[in-house]
Design a protein around this motif. Structure first.
Motif, mmCIF file in Angstrom:
data_model
loop_
_atom_site.group_PDB
_atom_site.id
_atom_site.type_symbol
_atom_site.label_atom_id
_atom_site.label_comp_id
_atom_site.label_asym_id
_atom_site.label_seq_id
_atom_site.Cartn_x
_atom_site.Cartn_y
_atom_site.Cartn_z
ATOM 1 N N GLY A 151 48.765 30.779 63.531
ATOM 2 C CA GLY A 151 49.596 29.615 63.311
ATOM 3 C C GLY A 151 50.507 29.836 62.121
ATOM 4 N N SER A 152 51.419 28.903 61.891
ATOM 5 C CA SER A 152 52.375 29.031 60.789
ATOM 6 C C SER A 152 52.492 27.708 60.051
ATOM 7 C CB SER A 152 53.755 29.427 61.324
ATOM 8 O OG SER A 152 53.695 30.670 61.994
ATOM 9 N N PRO A 153 52.581 27.742 58.721
ATOM 10 C CA PRO A 153 52.755 26.509 57.955
ATOM 11 C C PRO A 153 54.169 25.984 58.069
ATOM 12 C CG PRO A 153 52.767 28.400 56.485
ATOM 13 C CD PRO A 153 52.465 28.929 57.854
ATOM 14 N N VAL A 154 54.338 24.688 57.818
ATOM 15 C CA VAL A 154 55.656 24.077 57.741
ATOM 16 C C VAL A 154 55.780 23.406 56.381
ATOM 17 C CG1 VAL A 154 55.880 23.745 60.226
ATOM 18 C CG2 VAL A 154 54.866 21.923 58.823
ATOM 19 N N ALA A 155 56.987 23.402 55.830
ATOM 20 C CA ALA A 155 57.233 22.808 54.517
ATOM 21 C C ALA A 155 57.435 21.307 54.643
ATOM 22 C CB ALA A 155 58.463 23.450 53.878
ATOM 23 N N VAL A 156 57.034 20.574 53.585
ATOM 24 C CA VAL A 156 57.287 19.135 53.511
ATOM 25 C C VAL A 156 57.950 18.854 52.162
ATOM 26 C CG1 VAL A 156 55.317 18.598 54.988
ATOM 27 C CG2 VAL A 156 55.024 18.590 52.507
ATOM 28 N N GLY A 157 58.384 17.616 51.965
ATOM 29 C CA GLY A 157 59.069 17.253 50.729
ATOM 30 C C GLY A 157 58.215 17.480 49.501
ATOM 31 N N GLU A 158 58.848 17.844 48.409
ATOM 32 C CA GLU A 158 58.123 18.173 47.189
ATOM 33 C C GLU A 158 57.403 16.978 46.577
ATOM 34 O OE1 GLU A 158 60.628 20.109 44.429
ATOM 35 O OE2 GLU A 158 61.086 21.798 45.752
#
Length: 385
Positions: free
Chosen positions: A257-264
């Motif tokens: 799987g792969s991570p996804v970025a979210v708001g800081e």
């Protein structure tokens, strides 16, 4: 100055007034997807599918109003956890016997106690609670309260115990006390097959995903925090408190799987929603305090990281602090925990249900551990000051 680092995380206590139909339907769909995926993946075997949650065993059933200390006839002190025949747990907590700590009958410094839903209280000498200084060692309770996972003093690794039958499983890997760090986290699957372990997310070491049935382990990437184990997936999150890019990672229990970025701005995350589509998150406010939040709740897309509408929470007591999120009760409500005042002697840990569509908050249960932040609720890891 005392402060909650990861206060009362992943709250999953047993709750009334939930939509059992929503949960059951979502669980059925998720199980069907998992079966289809497992059947279609050539050469992949042994994937676990969600076994389901026992109806009536959901976050929010209030704990017993008073502990019933079970006394051992031979010693006249609180009894140790029996080898079998123990009912589902309401919660567990660490005990402290130093000067200034609240008085406690038959106190064992740094030890664990468990409390059943009937209020029966036992010592757990098998579980290492803390050694000295800031080192606290984890204990986890399954969502239905019938299993516990802990770091064994004698085995020097993790064990999972069925409280009714007494059956135990021992992790197939040695874990030293040094690897536990100062605030380790432990996530337990509903069926007791999987453990997700990490030192605190600020540590620079990989954690472990442990399959106790297949007797295998898999690295859990450093800096990622396990929030829930759902079917064949462990939900990992990473927040901005350690200079990291916040993110979500739906990792198969076989890896990948792969991570996804979210708001800081997001620093607290829930477990995975019942339909597997998203996570709720709390957003940091504009102060420099990384543990302060702006009073809103947002649902993030678990696959893309995109944020939905931020909704202001309504109905929390004035002065509530150190909020965090946990398991979902149904398609629209997620659990939240708080210390309900800013008094330094506050010993109440209160769990709430928050409607992510309206922001309305309702109280579920009140716990009074010896020290707020050193208790564990079914499905939730311990937190520490």
């Amino acid at each position: 100055m005392n402060r909650l680092r990861e206060a009362l995380d992943d709250v999953a206590v047993d709750a009334p007034a939930i939509d059992l139909a929503d949960w059951a339907i979502a669980g059925s769909r998720r199980r069907r997807r998992n079966r289809m995926a497992a059947a279609g993946a050539a050469g992949v075997t042994g994937l676990a599918v969600l076994t389901g949650v026992v109806l009536g065993v959901f976050p929010g059933i209030a704990p017993s109003t008073s502990d019933k200390l079970i006394v051992a006839a031979a010693t006249g002190k609180i009894a140790d956890l029996p080898s079998r025949g123990v009912g589902p747990l309401s919660h567990a907590y660490r005990t402290f016997c130093h000067a200034g700590a609240p008085a406690l009958t038959d106190c064992r410094n740094g030890g664990w106690r468990v409390v059943t839903r009937a209020g029966e209280t036992y010592h757990v000498p098998q579980a290492l609670g803390n050694k000295s200084g800031p080192n606290f060692y984890p204990l986890a309770i399954s969502r239905d309260g019938r299993l516990i996972a802990y770091y064994s003093r004698t085995a020097r690794t993790f064990k999972v115990r069925d409280l009714a039958s007494g059956a135990e499983q021992t992790a197939p890997v040695a874990v030293t006390e040094a690897e536990l760090g100062g605030n380790a986290r432990l996530e337990l699957s509903d069926d007791g097959r999987y453990l997700a372990f990490t030192g605190y997310p600020s540590r620079k070491d990989d954690g472990l995903i442990i399959d106790l049935r297949a007797r295998t382990t898999l690295p859990l990437p450093m800096g990622w925090d396990p929030r829930s184990i759902d079917g064949a997936t462990v939900t990992l999150t990473r927040n901005a408190q350690y200079g990291q890019q916040p993110g979500i990672w739906l990792m198969p229990l076989t890896g990948g799987g792969s991570p996804v970025a979210v708001g800081e701005a997001y620093t607290r995350f829930s477990g995975l929603a019942p339909d597997g589509s998203g996570l709720a998150a709390l957003r940091r406010d504009q102060s420099r305090n990384p543990y302060s939040h702006d009073g809103t709740i947002t649902v993030l897309d678990a696959r893309t990281g995109r944020a939905g509408k931020a909704v202001t929470m309504r109905g929390l007591p004035k002065g509530s602090r150190s909020l965090t999120l946990g398991a979902w009760l149904n398609a629209s409500e997620v659990t939240l925990a708080a210390v309900p005042s800013d008094r330094p002697d506050e010993n109440r840990h209160i769990t709430y249900a928050v409607n992510v569509e309206t922001g309305q908050v309702r109280q579920l249960a009140v716990y009074r551990p010896q020290s707020v932040g050193h208790d564990v609720i079914p499905g939730a890891p311990a937190a520490a000051w």
